[in-house]
Each structure stands twice: as structure tokens, then as C-alpha cells.
Motif scaffolding. Structure first.
Motif, PDB file in Angstrom:
ATOM      1  N   UNK A 107       0.833  -1.212   0.000  1.00 53.45           N
ATOM      2  CA  UNK A 107       0.000   0.000   0.000  1.00 53.45           C
ATOM      3  C   UNK A 107       0.868   1.264   0.000  1.00 53.45           C
ATOM      4  N   UNK A 108       0.229   2.409  -0.069  1.00 50.63           N
ATOM      5  CA  UNK A 108       0.956   3.678  -0.141  1.00 50.63           C
ATOM      6  C   UNK A 108       1.833   3.908   1.085  1.00 50.63           C
ATOM      7  N   UNK A 109       1.394   3.426   2.238  1.00 54.39           N
ATOM      8  CA  UNK A 109       2.181   3.632   3.453  1.00 54.39           C
ATOM      9  C   UNK A 109       3.091   2.437   3.747  1.00 54.39           C
ATOM     10  N   UNK A 110       3.266   1.545   2.763  1.00 49.33           N
ATOM     11  CA  UNK A 110       4.110   0.371   2.946  1.00 49.33           C
ATOM     12  C   UNK A 110       5.461   0.535   2.285  1.00 49.33           C
ATOM     13  N   UNK A 111       6.251  -0.550   2.317  1.00 45.53           N
ATOM     14  CA  UNK A 111       7.608  -0.521   1.783  1.00 45.53           C
ATOM     15  C   UNK A 111       7.883  -1.773   0.953  1.00 45.53           C
ATOM     16  N   UNK A 112       8.694  -1.602  -0.086  1.00 45.95           N
ATOM     17  CA  UNK A 112       9.218  -2.725  -0.857  1.00 45.95           C
ATOM     18  C   UNK A 112      10.718  -2.768  -0.633  1.00 45.95           C
ATOM     19  N   UNK A 113      11.203  -3.878  -0.088  1.00 48.94           N
ATOM     20  CA  UNK A 113      12.637  -4.065   0.154  1.00 48.94           C
ATOM     21  C   UNK A 113      13.196  -4.842  -1.034  1.00 48.94           C
ATOM     22  N   UNK A 114      14.012  -4.170  -1.847  1.00 49.79           N
ATOM     23  CA  UNK A 114      14.431  -4.740  -3.125  1.00 49.79           C
ATOM     24  C   UNK A 114      15.950  -4.864  -3.205  1.00 49.79           C
ATOM     25  N   UNK A 115      16.407  -5.944  -3.852  1.00 46.65           N
ATOM     26  CA  UNK A 115      17.822  -6.196  -4.086  1.00 46.65           C
ATOM     27  C   UNK A 115      18.282  -5.347  -5.264  1.00 46.65           C
TER      28      UNK A 115
END
Length: 926
Positions: A614-622
Motif C-alpha cells: 500500500x501507499x504507506x508500505x515498503x518494498x525491500x528490493x535487491x
């Protein structure tokens, strides 16, 4: 091209996605349909097709399709569109017929297969959506060529009835609609009305209008009408005189004591069944007694004084009156030309009336009691009442017997409101229906002679939400307010982890960090479902069903889900969204399955997690993986990068630019004391931990776990964990068997250094091989007289491509002196020995390369335990043995046995101590 179309449309495959998926952000049904010869016949080439279709489903005229305006789909039909696309819109229109406002759908061709299409459309109820898909295909084929056995009207009616059988009742649906409007997630727990609102520790349950806060004692009291009347009377509330009897003679005597007229009702009945009014003589009482007793579960019948007046239902929610409705018994009004029977048919033709609680009004039922009542008013069912004559068909005003309701919420006298609220408090119900009989609700019942005749648990809402006359009351709001007061949370944080390799270890690291913070963590992985560090189910639990199991557990306040490619393709995520999505890497594994043939397509599958942020979430990406790096464009929230690259690399320059804009990242910096994990947030840099001090990294040699630690720390940081808690979690997490079974477990067995790992694909073997080289080189430097051997037991699953199996063997040949090839218990469609043969081919091919490789010997020992025994028998002290396991518990148990034998001394096999019970194989491993 054939001369004329034939009804060849068929469904080749059906999938139900129960969460975000590769096709849609929400749950959907996916059909793979084959048009056959119909591929050559778009709609404009089939005479009469469009006109007949619109006549059968006029709602299709409202579909905008790709044109973005009303009638867009009709334009496509006229211009010519393919019948797979038509089936999609028909399935949507059928769901709209039964009140499911679903508009999402798309149709795309299957690459490389002429006439085969992916048809995807949304659904509200899974069974209704599937039934709609089957009926849509039948209808399209029928319009191509008439099927004499297909009756459209009958098929549509059966579809509507099926939808009504599975639909929620008006009360449950009203609460769910209110919950959805507040972003409260819900899960249907059975095929009826048992529903969970919220997740984990915040979850509440409802069943119709009973909640998880409803007192069981209060329900029992409300079910016992005699006890209810006694309690209310003792509190000084107006109630009728009442006695409880079990025989007809006793009922007659009670009626005489109370005074005629009297009412007879079952002690523990509901919905007004068995309630007989206007009993003015002994004969009336005897006749009514049989009817009332038949509806009583325990055989007791109440005889009470009949209070004359109108029937009112006061709905009490959380101690306050939420709505009041006047209930009018089922009746018809003469028009001077129609018989009573015809008037009833006309009333039942009202589209608002249905069977039971399926619609806002119930059909009037003409039974023996109704016929008798009509006769008492001077009519037969075949008589024509005068115009304006009012003919009653029931004495009670229950909606379930065909009555109607009139909203009186804002007309009730304040004293009557207080009496109703006090009655609910006396019984103890959080949601109660208080039935008043009084001449006028606007006057105090104590003065007009009214009384409370009944208190109901689980009262129906539809008389208030859909009154026949008056304004509807939005009574679901106070119910949801009671369950989730303003400001209360209904969701638990969800961290979802995916990638080709490292998912399980990263998930365990994240769980360990938050467990150290005192959270009750629910985790799913390929090893099972773990709740608060207790393994509940030992199985591959990386799919959507396991995720829902965690969300239903009332102890869980934090969820960590390992999400595999297979689960996403099979059912979607199984939940709506994840607060943090972690994508570790995308490598060529499991290609050639379920339509995923390229690594780019595999990346699209894994990107579903990022799209669910969601908009207030995070994606942890390599940031080091190009395919993962591209996923940033699909994220609605913030991106947190992690990278193994050194400063100055173009990836680090990209990360530095990201952080200058206020972004977050975790990177590695070299210092005089060693490699340091650094947290970057905007212009700030915060040191986290030295990689060589983290037990899971084997002093920094296990580079895959350095990367996993970066990802876990980034996920925990994004989820709000303080740095000192993240640091402590990483420092206390090790790869011992108890914390991380089957993932780089190190065991010393009589001087042989054994590593047990789940490595099962070529990319994983590259990382494991790098670790083997680093560990092996350090071992060789400490052995001056002889070089220790490196022995590897390797295998892969049977559902991988032949070239992937050969590649696994080729990579292993570069890192091991001896390779022993085994096979899994589950061959996944392969013949015994086939997988091992392909892996061995890869090893031999590498050994034959110019310049050679490390491997000098390759053997096949198909059984896993036999392979372990064979390797241990040939290993010498100081050797490194790496076992790529399938059933890790069985392998650890075998190693424990070897260790025990060694400790007991040579030749003491029969007297060796028992193996550690924690290493004993489970039924799933055996």
C-alpha cells in the motif's frame, strides 16, 4: 476457415485466485478457454448473435469495456470481437444479475497457441463466480448453434437460486459492507454466516448479528422466554402475565387464571414460529397448544396475557437504541376484481420478495393457518374482497412470515427507549431485539398498557436496513464501532518474502528479530507454519492457504510469510496486501511450469508482492539484481534498497541518489575492523553490525547469508523495528538446526565437518559453491600434510527442465572433489533414476571440459539416507561433507547416529545411544 461456426468454446483450465495475483490486484477467476473453430468467427460474422445476447442479458448494454463509456462493449460486439472476450463479459453480467457489482475483467491470448485465451474476471463469491463462468460458456455456445437441451430461463433461474444459497443474509452483508468501507479485512470461515473481521490478535467474529462479544449466558436467557419475562418483571419493566406449561390441560387452566384472550408461544422458539394470538376460549387454547409445542425444542409452551396494540421491534446495539421498526403482519388489500389468492400472487411477484431471508422482503406463505385466518375474516381464498378491504394472512408481524416494516426510529417516546435499553442490559446482550406490543410507540407504554413481549438474540437487520416504508437506518455502523472502536486497529503487520533463493532463511531472520521484541510472530515457510516459534504444521507452507491460517490465529500480532512462485500462480497471495514486500533475487528456476518460460515472466510473478504494497508500505528490493531493480516501478509505497556492492559501483551511486531524496537503504562498507552493515536514511548513515560477527554468516564466508541479513534488517527497519533490536536479532540468529533447520546447519561428525543445506537449484549451487570454496580454503590452509576432500551430495526436484538439472551438476563439479548424486522421494513425474542421470550428465560434461574442474569422481546413490551413509563411510577426518537435503530431519537423525557410534567407539553399533529425538523424522519426512 470453416464455412459455418460450430459451438467449440471450451474451458481448458480453471484457477481461482484468492488474493492479489499476476493478473489482478484483487481476487479473480482465471479461465483458459479454447475457441476451436470459433477463432475464425468474431461476433460480427455470426448472424443474430449480438441481438440475441443483449436480449438475454440486457445488463451488457451498461458495460463500458475498453471504450470507457456506457455501451462500449456493445460497440465491440457490433464491430466484431472474439468469443473468449464475450464469455468474460457474460460471466460479469451474470454476477451482476444476482447483485454482485463486479466490473473487473480482461481477456488475453495465450502466447504461441492460436485460439486459446486467458479469461480473467473478478468475483465476490467463489462458487457464484465459477457457476457464472460455466453458464457463460454454455450460453455463448448456444448462441452460436442452438442447443435443444439448453433452456436459458431455467438455467438462469437455477443460477440465481444457487447464488442465493451461498449469499450472506442481509444482516451479515450490512456489517461486511460497513467493515469494507473502513478497510477492515474479513475472512469467511464457513459456508454460512460465520465471518472473521480483522486479523490475528485483532480479529473479531460475527455470525449473522451475534458477535464474539455476545454472552452465551445472555443468549440462553433470551432463548428461555419464561426466564426472560421473570428477569424483566423483577427489574420493574412492563411484561405480560405469563405461565409455562407442558400439557394442554395445564395450559387451559393457566389461560383461565390469566384471563382471555391469551397468546400461546413455544418457550424456545424463534422467528415467530408457533406463536398463536387471539385465543379466546378453551377450544382455541387446545388447538393452539399443539402448534406451539411442535415448535418448542424442549416441549414447554408459554401462556401469556395478550397485549393489544401494534408490534414494534427496538434494536439495541451496545446498550443504545439504534433503530425502531413497526412490524405489520402479512396482508393484502382488495381491489374489487382479484381473489385473495390472486392478491397474494401479485404481492409475491414484488421483486423485493424472496424465499426466506434472501431478499429484503419474504414471500407470503399460504398455509393452513393463513387459510383459517382468512376464513375467520369471512373470506375464502377464492373470494374477491371489496376494494380497500384489508385481509390478514398472519397474526404476527415477523418479516420471515411475509410481514412488512415501517421505520419509527425517531418517533419513539424517550421513556420507551429507556425501557428497551434497560431490557437489553438486564438480559446481557450486546445486540438485542426488544419486541414491544403497545397502542402507540410515541406514548409511554406504562400509561397505554403496552409491554415487552420478547427479547431476541441475533435480531435480523433487514427490517431496519430495508424498511418497506420510511428511511433506512445504517445500523451496521454501531455494530462495527462496538467491535472496532474509532482508532482501533484491525490489521496486523505483514512482511512477505519472495525470491528464487534465500526466502526461508530471510523469513526466519525477520521472525527472530521481532520475536526478540516480544511480538507473537506467525510465520509460514517451506518447512511449515510456525506460531510464536512453535511448529504447528510440518509441510511446505509457502502458499496462500497457510497465510490465511496465520491471519486467523488469535495469538499472532505480526506475520512473516515466505511466498513461493507456485502459490502465487495457483491461488494468488491469499490476502489483500502486505506492509513490507521483500524480493531477494530472480533466477532461472522452475521455468517451463504453468506458462512461465522465461526469467522475465518469473519476475512478473514475484512482483505481485511489490504490487500488493500500500501507499504507506515498503518494498525491500535487491538493487544488485536487474530484474528486482525494475520492480520499483510497480511499488505504490516506498522502496528500501539493499546491496552487496562496494562504494563507487553504479548500483551504489543509484542508492546514494535515492537516499539524497530522503530514501532508505542498507549497504556494506569496508572499515579497518571489517565489513560493516550500514543503514542509510536520507543524509544519515547508521552502523548496524560487522558481518563477521553475525553467526549466520560463518565469519562472513557465507555470502548468501550476508545478503539475507541485509534483506532481513531492511525489512525489520521498514516495519518500524529499532536499530538496537535489529542488531540484537541478527547477532543471536544462527544456522543451528533448531533455529534454521535445513539451512547451512554445521555438524561435526567424528572429525568430519558436515554442512546440511536445502540447496536444490543451479543459482543456489553457485552461492553454496562459493561458501564451500571459502570454507574449504580455510581448512586446507590448516592442514599441511594432506589436502582435505570436499564431498557433495546433490539433487534437484523432478519438475525442473533437463537443462536446469544438467547445469546443477556442472556447477557442483567446480566445487567438490567427489559428487554423489541422489534423488528426492517425490519424483514429480520422472522415472526413478532419470533426474540423477541428468545431474550426473552435467557433472561429467564439466569434468570433460578443457582444463578440467575440481571434481574427480561422480557416483549415483539414489536413496537419500543411503547416500549419506555412503559419503560418511568414505569421508576422513578433516574432510568437508556438504549434504543437499530433501528430508532434513531424517538426515540429521542419521548423522546423530553416526556421531553416537563414533563416541561409543568402534564396534559398539549395537550399544550406541539413541539419537536425539528432535532429529527423529516426522511423518512428512519419513
Amino acid at each position: 476457415m470453416t464455412e459455418r461456426p460450430t459451438p467449440d468454446l471450451t474451458i481448458a483450465e480453471t484457477r481461482v485466485y484468492r488474493g492479489a495475483n499476476v493478473w489482478s490486484y484483487d481476487k479473480a477467476i482465471h479461465l483458459v478457454v479454447d475457441l476451436g473453430t470459433l477463432e475464425d468467427f468474431p461476433t460480427n460474422t455470426i448472424p443474430g448473435f449480438t441481438d440475441h445476447l443483449l436480449a438475454m442479458l440486457p445488463g451488457l448494454r451498461e458495460h463500458s469495456c475498453s471504450r470507457g463509456k456506457r455501451g462500449g462493449f456493445v460497440e465491440r460486439l457490433v464491430e466484431g470481437t472474439w468469443l473468449g472476450h464475450v464469455a468474460e463479459h457474460v460471466a460479469l453480467a451474470l454476477q451482476q444479475v444476482v447483485g454482485h457489482d463486479i466490473r473487473r475483467g480482461k481477456t488475453r491470448g495465450v502466447k504461441g497457441r492460436k485460439g486459446v485465451y486467458n479469461v480473467i474476471f473478478g468475483y465476490a463469491d467463489e462458487q457464484v463466480g465459477l457457476a457464472a463462468s460455466r453458464l457463460a460458456v454454455r450460453l455463448v455456445n448456444h448462441l452460436v448453434e442452438a442447443d435443444p437441451e439448453f433452456d436459458w430461463d431455467a438455467a438462469l433461474e437455477e443460477f440465481i437460486k444457487r447464488a442465493q444459497r451461498t449469499a450472506f443474509g442481509p444482516s451479515t452483508q450490512a456489517i461486511l459492507d460497513e467493515a469494507v468501507s473502513r478497510d477492515i479485512p474479513w475472512i469467511r470461515l464457513n459456508q454460512y454466516s460465520l465471518v472473521q473481521l480483522g486479523q490475528g490478535v485483532h480479529a473479531k467474529r460475527i455470525r449473522a448479528t451475534m458477535t464474539s462479544a455476545t454472552s452465551a449466558i445472555a443468549v440462553d436467557i433470551a432463548s428461555d422466554k419464561d426466564l426472560t419475562t421473570s428477569l424483566l418483571g423483577a427489574a420493574g419493566l412492563p411484561v405480560p402475565k405469563q405461565e409455562m406449561m407442558r400439557t394442554v390441560d395445564a395450559a387451559v387452566r393457566a389461560a383461565e387464571r390469566i384471563g382471555y384472550p391469551v397468546v400461546l408461544k413455544p418457550l424456545d422458539g424463534n422467528h415467530g414460529r408457533g406463536v398463536i394470538l387471539d385465543n379466546e376460549s378453551e377450544d382455541d387454547v387446545r388447538a393452539a397448544f399443539e402448534v406451539a409445542q411442535a415448535e418448542s425444542r424442549r416441549g414447554w409452551v408459554l401462556v401469556e396475557s395478550q397485549i393489544v396494540g401494534k408490534d414494534y421491534r427496538c434494536l439495541i446495539i451496545d446498550g443504545r437504541v439504534a433503530a425502531i421498526a413497526e412490524r405489520v403482519p402479512a396482508s393484502v388489500t382488495g381491489d374489487g376484481t382479484s381473489t385473495v389468492e390472486q392478491l397474494v400472487d401479485t404481492a409475491n411477484a414484488d421483486p423485493r420478495r424472496g424465499v426466506g431471508h434472501e431478499k429484503v422482503l419474504t414471500r407470503i406463505k399460504v398455509d393452513d393457518a393463513a387459510v383459517t385466518l382468512v376464513r375467520e375474516q369471512g373470506y375464502e381464498m377464492t373470494d374477491v374482497p371489496p376494494e380497500g378491504a384489508h385481509v390478514k394472512l398472519a397474526l404476527t408481524g415477523n418479516m420471515s412470515t411475509g410481514g412488512i416494516s415501517i421505520d419509527r426510529t425517531f418517533e419513539a417516546h424517550p421513556e420507551n427507549v429507556e425501557i428497551a435499553e434497560e431490557a437489553a442490559r438486564m438480559v446481557g446482550l450486546d445486540i438485542a431485539g426488544i419486541d414491544f406490543i403497545c397502542p402507540d410507540i410515541t406514548e409511554p407504554v406504562r400509561e397505554t398498557g403496552g409491554a415487552i413481549c420478547e427479547v431476541n438474540a441475533a435480531p435480523g437487520f433487514r427490517m431496519h436496513t430495508h424498511p418497506t416504508i420510511g428511511e433506512p437506518q445504517f445500523i451496521a455502523k454501531p455494530v462495527v464501532d462496538m467491535l472496532f472502536p474509532p482508532g482501533a486497529t484491525s490489521r496486523i503487520p505483514i512482511v512477505a518474502v519472495t525470491g528464487t533463493n534465500g526466502k526461508t532463511t530471510t523469513s526466519r531472520m525477520i521472525s527472530h528479530i521481532f520475536k526478540g521484541m516480544g511480538r507473537k510472530v506467525g510465520m509460514t515457510s517451506t518447512d511449515g507454519v510456525v506460531i510464536d516459534e512453535r511448529l504447528l504444521i510440518r509441510a511446505d507452507a509457502s502458499g496462500p492457504r497457510s497465510a490465511r491460517m496465520v491471519l486467523q490465529n488469535p495469538r499472532v500480532d505480526f506475520a512473516v510469510f515466505e511466498v513461493a512462485r507456485g502459490g502465487i500462480l495457483r491461488e494468488g497471495l491469499g490476502y489483500e496486501r502486505n506492509d513490507v514486500a521483500v524480493v531477494l533475487n530472480v533466477q532461472p528456476d522452475h521455468l517451463g511450469l504453468r506458462g512461465i518460460d522465461t526469467v522475465e515472466q518469473l519476475a512478473d510473478v514475484k512482483a505481485v508482492l511489490v504490487e500488493a504494497v500500500p501507499r504507506d508500505g515498503h518494498a525491500v528490493l535487491n538493487a544488485d539484481d536487474p530484474l528486482v531493480r525494475e520492480m520499483r516501478r510497480r511499488c505504490s509505497g516506498q522502496v528500501v534498497w539493499f546491496s552487496m556492492e562496494e562504494p563507487g559501483h553504479e548500483t551504489r551511486e543509484m542508492i546514494d541518489a535515492h537516499c539524497r531524496r530522503g530514501g532508505k537503504a542498507l549497504v556494506l562498507n569496508q572499515t579497518e575492523r571489517g565489513e560493516m552493515i550500514v543503514v542509510k536514511h536520507g543524509p544519515r548513515e547508521m552502523q548496524m553490525a560487522f558481518t563477521h560477527l553475525l553467526p549466520a554468516t560463518f565469519s562472513g564466508r557465507a555470502r548468501m547469508n550476508v545478503q539475507n541479513a541485509l534483506a532481513a534488517a531492511a525489512a525489520a527497519f521498514a516495519a518500524g523495528a529499532p536499530l538496537h533490536d535489529i542488531r540484537q536479532g541478527l547477532r543471536t540468529f544462527s544456522t543451528n538446526y533448531y533455529l534454521s533447520p535445513g539451512r547451512l546447519n554445521e555438524v561435526d561428525v567424528d572429525g568430519v565437518n558436515v554442512i546440511v543445506d536445502y540447496c536444490h537449484n543451479a543459482p543456489g549451487m553457485r552461492m553454496l559453491g562459493d561458501f564451500v570454496d571459502r570454507v574449504g580454503d580455510s581448512m586446507e590452509s590448516s592442514h599441511e600434510l594432506a589436502r582435505p576432500s570436499r564431498i557433495g551430495i546433490i539433487a534437484t526436484a523432478g519438475d525442473r527442465r533437463d537443462q536446469d538439472m544438467r547445469e546443477l551438476g556442472e556447477i557442483a563439479a567446480h566445487h567438490f572433489d567427489v559428487v554423489i548424486v541422489r534423488e528426492d522421494n517425490a519424483l514429480r513425474g520422472r522415472a526413478r533414476g532419470e533426474v540423477a542421470g541428468l545431474v550426473t550428465e552435467g557433472v561429467r560434461a564439466a569434468m570433460a571440459e578443457p582444463g578440467g574442474v575440481r571434481c574427480k569422481q561422480v557416483e549415483e546413490v539414489l536413496d537419500e539416507i543411503e547416500a549419506v551413509r555412503h559419503a560418511m563411510a568414505r569421508a576422513n577426518k578433516g574432510d568437508l561433507l556438504v549434504i543437499c537435503v530433501d528430508q532434513h530431519a531424517s538426515v540429521m537423525s542419521e548423522l546423530e547416529t553416526w556421531s553416537s557410534v563414533a563416541q561409543a567407539g568402534a564396534g559398539a553399533t549395537d550399544d550406541a545411544p539413541a539419537a536425539d529425538p528432535d532429529f527423529s523424522p516426522s511423518p512428512a519426512d519419513a
